[in-house]
Design an enzyme around this catalytic site. Structure first.
Site, PDB file in Angstrom:
ATOM      1  CE1 TYR A 177      -4.043  -1.887   0.656  1.00  0.00           C
ATOM      2  CE2 TYR A 177      -2.832  -2.986   2.391  1.00  0.00           C
ATOM      3  CZ  TYR A 177      -3.932  -2.912   1.574  1.00  0.00           C
ATOM      4  OH  TYR A 177      -4.925  -3.846   1.664  1.00  0.00           O
ATOM      5  CG  ASP A 205      -8.401  -2.979  -4.320  1.00  0.00           C
ATOM      6  OD1 ASP A 205      -7.801  -2.553  -3.324  1.00  0.00           O
ATOM      7  OD2 ASP A 205      -8.610  -4.193  -4.509  1.00  0.00           O
ATOM      8  CG  HIS A 273      -9.067  -5.447  -1.133  1.00  0.00           C
ATOM      9  ND1 HIS A 273      -8.094  -4.533  -1.410  1.00  0.00           N
ATOM     10  CD2 HIS A 273      -8.775  -5.917   0.107  1.00  0.00           C
ATOM     11  CE1 HIS A 273      -7.251  -4.438  -0.384  1.00  0.00           C
ATOM     12  NE2 HIS A 273      -7.643  -5.275   0.546  1.00  0.00           N
TER      13      HIS A 273
END
Ligand SMILES: Cc1cc2nc3c(=O)[nH]c(=O)nc-3n(C[C@H](O)[C@H](O)[C@H](O)COP(=O)(O)O)c2cc1C
Length: 384
Positions: A177, A205, A273
């Site tokens: 991330y 996402d 996800h």
């Protein structure tokens, strides 16, 4: 008053549409595993399919830990749809085909690295909720089964601890991330390269917090909770700042798949996800179908991976048939890791066997030759 058959059709339709959602299908799991005393784990030999691991986890883990793993966004319709979408399309089996060598066609190259199967362990945070040894079982199980493990940025163990659990020559990808601040992003890229990861899986996402009702109740919501400045330019800047290939994870439309090919992404990863970010986001099967129908060349121009709801060999085959190169599984491996590496290896063995026997019964003699002609994806009245 008499109703004609035509007038009754909408009612039949509604009845079929309202099938209750079963977290695990009723295949006798409760009958056999239901007698397990609280706080103990059933013998691994009694686990016959991946949904069994979910059943075991729900009865064994504490509620907040299980809720973190099981959780989906909002009303969890995308979570549910990920599982159900596979059953809305049918296979088109061929018979009287030589399938005796199917197992030898399972080995798959992912970004040039050799693995024993066309599936991998998706990056999932917090293995420590299921096992005190954290990610060690996932690293070791992946090594024993010779499949790829993509390590989450928010793992319970540190990156050096995870690297230390590797066997010699084992290939791991690092999921990241990133923050809006490029200096911090550069540090993350350098750290992943120095630690020995072979590729970056960049989660795209989650630009905003996931709307996770179930998890928030237990204080285990999303760990990535800021609004992130994150664009295709940012992605290009990252690619120019590391020698590692960067795979965007969380592609959910044909437009973005095409864009990724245009900018030269070495691979793309179709995913919502696990239904944890945006309720209403499409399942990987629906995304793959959209790409197949509108821009099928994408599957030849870059490697395509996909995850979300894969629980059976036949699920994987439906994605592979459309051109997906390898499929990921998240929750099943997190639940299997309650048993440590033995559980993870058992899950890999079950999945390998299912992929092979389902392909054989589909009449596919060589997994590399599976094609869209093996599935029937036309909208079907009775199953929609
Ligand atoms: C407990 C859990 C933690 C996750 N953590 C991450 C993460 O840290 N990074 C990420 O990109 N995806 C994460 N995901 C999403 C998975 O990578 C994957 O897309 C998803 O689990 C696939 O769906 P499945 O669980 O139905 O197989 C997580 C999923 C779960 C279930």
């Amino acid at each position: 008053m008499r109703l004609s058959t035509v007038a009754l059709l909408p009612l039949f339709r509604a009845a079929f549409a309202a099938r209750p959602f079963l977290n695990e299908p009723d295949t006798g799991i409760e009958d056999v595993l239901g007698n397990t005393p609280k706080g103990t784990l059933p013998n691994l030999t009694s686990i016959v399919g991946l949904p069994d691991f979910d059943y075991v986890a729900r009865h064994y883990m504490n509620l907040s830990g299980y809720s973190y793993y099981r959780n989906g966004a909002a009303g969890e319709w995308s979570y549910r749809n990920n599982l159900e979408a596979f059953h809305r399309i049918r296979l088109r089996p061929r018979v009287l085909v030589d399938i005796t060598n199917i197992e030898s066609s399972l080995p798959t190259k992912i970004l040039g690295h050799n693995f024993s199967a066309p599936f991998f362990i998706s990056p999932c945070a917090r293995a420590g909720y299921g096992n005190a040894e954290g990610e060690k079982g996932l690293v070791r199980g992946a090594s024993q089964g010779n499949i790829l493990y993509m390590v989450s940025d928010f793992s319970s163990l540190s990156k050096p601890e995870i690297q230390a659990a590797k066997t010699s020559g084992q290939v791991l990808f690092q999921q990241l991330y990133v923050a809006s601040n490029f200096t911090e992003t550069q540090r993350q890229l350098d750290q992943a390269a120095a630690a020995g990861f072979a590729a970056i899986v960049l989660t795209v996402d989650s630009a905003a917090d996931g709307n996770r009702h179930r998890a928030v109740r237990f204080g285990v919501g999303s760990a990535d909770s800021e609004y992130t400045y994150f664009t295709w330019d940012y992605y290009n800047q990252m690619r120019n700042s590391t020698r590692l290939p960067i795979i965007p994870k969380g592609i959910m439309s044909v437009e973005d798949a095409v864009k990724a090919v245009e900018v030269g992404a070495p691979a793309i990863y179709l995913s919502n996800h696990g239904g944890r970010q945006l309720d209403g986001a499409p399942s990987p099967l629906e995304i793959a179908l959209e790409i197949y129908e509108q821009a099928p060349y994408v599957f030849n121009r870059t490697e395509v991976y996909a995850d979300g709801g894969v629980r059976y060999g036949a699920d994987a085959l439906k994605l592979l048939a459309l051109g997906v190169k390898a499929v990921g599984l998240g929750r099943p491996f997190m639940y299997a890791n309650i048993y440590g590496d033995k559980g993870v290896k058992h899950a890999i063995d079950l999945m390998k066997r299912e992929v092979a026997i389902d392909a054989a019964n589909l009449g596919v003699g060589d997994l590399k030759k599976i094609s869209p002609t093996y599935i029937d994806y036309r909208p079907n009245y009775w199953y929609s």
